[in-house]
Design a protein around this motif. Structure first.
Motif, short mmCIF file in Angstrom:
data_model
loop_
_atom_site.label_atom_id
_atom_site.label_comp_id
_atom_site.label_asym_id
_atom_site.label_seq_id
_atom_site.Cartn_x
_atom_site.Cartn_y
_atom_site.Cartn_z
N ILE A 1 34.52 41.58 33.88
CA ILE A 1 34.26 41.25 35.49
C ILE A 1 33.27 40.57 35.72
N GLY A 2 32.18 39.72 36.22
CA GLY A 2 31.25 39.34 36.49
C GLY A 2 31.07 38.46 36.60
N TRP A 3 29.82 37.36 36.96
CA TRP A 3 29.02 36.41 37.19
C TRP A 3 30.11 35.10 36.35
N HIS A 4 30.39 35.35 35.98
CA HIS A 4 30.52 34.48 35.25
C HIS A 4 32.72 34.05 35.21
N GLN A 5 32.86 35.08 35.65
CA GLN A 5 34.37 34.95 36.55
C GLN A 5 34.90 34.13 37.68
N LEU B 1 39.70 28.76 51.43
CA LEU B 1 38.58 28.59 50.58
C LEU B 1 40.03 29.92 49.58
N GLU B 2 39.45 30.25 48.73
CA GLU B 2 39.53 31.20 47.49
C GLU B 2 38.55 32.29 46.61
N PRO B 3 37.71 32.92 47.72
CA PRO B 3 36.25 32.70 46.84
C PRO B 3 36.54 34.41 46.31
N GLY B 4 36.45 34.27 44.92
CA GLY B 4 36.68 35.48 44.14
C GLY B 4 36.81 35.69 42.79
N VAL B 5 36.83 36.80 41.62
CA VAL B 5 36.48 36.50 40.28
C VAL B 5 37.80 36.52 39.55
N TYR B 6 38.36 35.99 38.28
CA TYR B 6 39.51 35.39 37.97
C TYR B 6 39.08 35.86 36.17
N GLY B 7 39.62 36.79 35.77
CA GLY B 7 39.55 36.86 34.09
C GLY B 7 39.85 38.06 33.77
N THR B 8 39.76 39.08 33.48
CA THR B 8 39.82 39.80 32.56
C THR B 8 39.89 41.46 33.14
N LEU B 9 40.42 42.65 33.10
CA LEU B 9 39.77 43.62 33.19
C LEU B 9 38.77 44.32 32.86
N GLN B 10 38.83 43.98 31.14
CA GLN B 10 37.73 43.74 30.35
C GLN B 10 36.05 42.88 30.67
N GLY C 1 33.99 33.47 25.69
CA GLY C 1 33.41 32.78 27.47
C GLY C 1 35.06 31.73 27.57
N ALA C 2 36.02 30.95 27.11
CA ALA C 2 36.67 30.69 27.31
C ALA C 2 38.02 30.66 28.38
N LEU C 3 37.94 29.04 28.83
CA LEU C 3 38.76 29.25 30.34
C LEU C 3 40.40 29.17 29.74
N VAL C 4 41.29 29.87 30.81
CA VAL C 4 42.47 29.68 30.02
C VAL C 4 43.16 29.02 31.38
N ASN C 5 44.58 28.33 31.26
CA ASN C 5 44.81 27.95 31.93
C ASN C 5 46.74 28.88 31.77
N TYR C 6 46.61 29.27 32.18
CA TYR C 6 48.21 30.33 32.39
C TYR C 6 49.31 30.14 32.92
N PHE C 7 50.35 29.25 32.42
CA PHE C 7 51.60 29.06 33.51
C PHE C 7 52.37 29.47 32.90
N GLU C 8 53.55 29.49 34.14
CA GLU C 8 55.08 30.31 33.31
C GLU C 8 56.38 29.68 34.67
N ALA C 9 57.26 28.72 34.03
CA ALA C 9 58.53 28.36 34.83
C ALA C 9 59.83 29.32 34.54
N LEU D 1 47.99 31.10 36.59
CA LEU D 1 46.20 31.93 37.00
C LEU D 1 45.56 31.14 35.77
N ASN D 2 44.62 30.85 36.89
CA ASN D 2 43.27 29.97 35.63
C ASN D 2 41.99 31.20 36.09
N ALA D 3 41.62 31.14 34.61
CA ALA D 3 40.21 32.88 34.50
C ALA D 3 39.84 31.84 33.92
N ARG D 4 38.97 32.73 33.33
CA ARG D 4 37.87 32.82 32.13
C ARG D 4 37.66 34.07 31.50
N LEU D 5 37.46 34.08 29.79
CA LEU D 5 37.84 35.37 29.16
C LEU D 5 36.09 35.83 29.27
#
Length: 331
Positions: free
Chosen positions: A170-174, A159-168, A270-278, A251-255
């Motif tokens: 970081i809260g419970w929604h992330q 399991l990998e509990p944590g916050v996934y968002g932006t520096l601007q 509050g949108a979810l963003v799925n960032y992918f790079e190959a 990286l999957n995060a919430r704005l």
């Protein structure tokens, strides 16, 4: 609209088949793959760097002493054009992590650690609605379990509990808690295969199965068919490893809920963003001392997307060169 949805679904499934299980190329070492005296990592080989998800050790040591793994990397992607004519983008990425493992009882190893993953983007253009950065800061908790006396079947729960968002923001929604359950079969000293199930509520597909294998088909050669960094490795000496292959970063995060940007007349608050790079490239790894290695690689970033699944829209970019350096330690 339906054709766009189905195409995006196929692309994301393909990417997650290469990325979701937190698994990638680890330095193979000079010897064969062997379960003797150790519990092999069910996600082997797992790297200490980009997935760029939480990582696991190359193997969980079945000893009474704590074993530690440290990893850090830095990468840079040169300027690329955003497909929608929004302008250009550059990227800096980094990851720092630590993992510790310890035998609880025979056949059961506990895992604990932490990981920080970051992407920072530079834009040249006006009214670009994309985030300036994406961040993942998480803990890692897991167990490796030996399922039979011969150490041929193994399991990992992580399991990998944590916050996934932006520096601007970081809260419970992330807050999110991705996880994985994986099973490995060690066929012999040169071949092992696995199947993993990855769960992530922030991803377009929250549950994804991921297969993979490792095959040492000749002396000093390893075919690593595991995501997200499949490679062909050659070790001319015990200290040097050369490799070519691919790499998928994610990286999957919430704005932020206060995000003022709009994409396609839809708010990104509050949108979810799925960032992918190959990426496709090659590199070299050098063991400077026992348990400590440095790695350098370069090539082309061939595909990138910012996908916003809840509003069914995305922004892609063109190709661009990249380079990356990494440092890994095992103690």
């Amino acid at each position: 609209m339906k054709e766009k949805f189905y195409f995006k679904a196929l692309v994301i499934i393909a990417l997650w088949l290469f990325n979701s299980a937190i698994i990638s190329a680890q330095e193979p070492g000079p010897g064969p793959i062997t379960p003797e005296g150790e519990i092999e990592d069910p996600l082997a080989p797992v790297r200490l760097v980009p997935g760029r998800q939480a990582f696991g050790p190359a193997k969980s040591q079945a000893s009474d002493d704590w074993s530690f793994e440290l990893g850090t990397d830095y990468g840079y992607v040169a300027s690329a054009s955003l497909k929608q004519g929004l302008g250009t983008i550059t990227e800096q990425s980094a990851e720092v992590g630590i993992l510790a493992s310890h035998k609880i009882v025979d056949g059961l190893v506990g895992i604990v650690g932490g990981d920080w993953q970051t992407f920072s983007f530079g834009y040249n253009g006006s009214n670009i609605p994309l985030p300036q950065n994406l961040q993942g800061l998480n803990m890692i908790f897991g167990v490796d379990v030996q399922l039979d006396e011969e150490s041929e079947w193994l399991m990992r729960i992580q399991l990998e509990p944590g916050v996934y968002g932006t520096l601007q923001s970081i809260g419970w929604h992330q807050v999110n808690m991705p996880g994985v359950a994986a099973f490995t079969n060690i066929v012999n000293e040169d071949f092992q295969w696995f199947i993993a199930l990855r769960v992530d509520a922030f991803n377009f597909f929250p549950v994804i199965p991921v297969p993979g294998f490792r095959w040492r088909f000749a002396k000093d050669w390893l075919l690593n068919g595991s995501a997200p960094k499949p490679t062909i490795d050659w070790s001319p000496t015990e200290d040097i490893r050369l490799f070519v292959g691919g790499d998928i970063l994610n990286l999957n995060a919430r704005l932020a809920d206060s995000n003022p940007e709009v994409l396609g007349n839809r708010s990104l608050a509050g949108a979810l963003v799925n960032y992918f790079e190959a990426r496709v490239g090659g590199g070299i790894s050098y063991e400077v001392s026992p348990g400590l290695s440095v790695q350098a690689e370069g090539g082309a970033m061939v595909w990138r997307t910012f996908d916003f699944p809840r509003i069914n829209d995305n922004v892609n970019s063109t190709m661009a060169p990249y380079f990356q350096i990494a440092l890994r330690g095992q103690f």
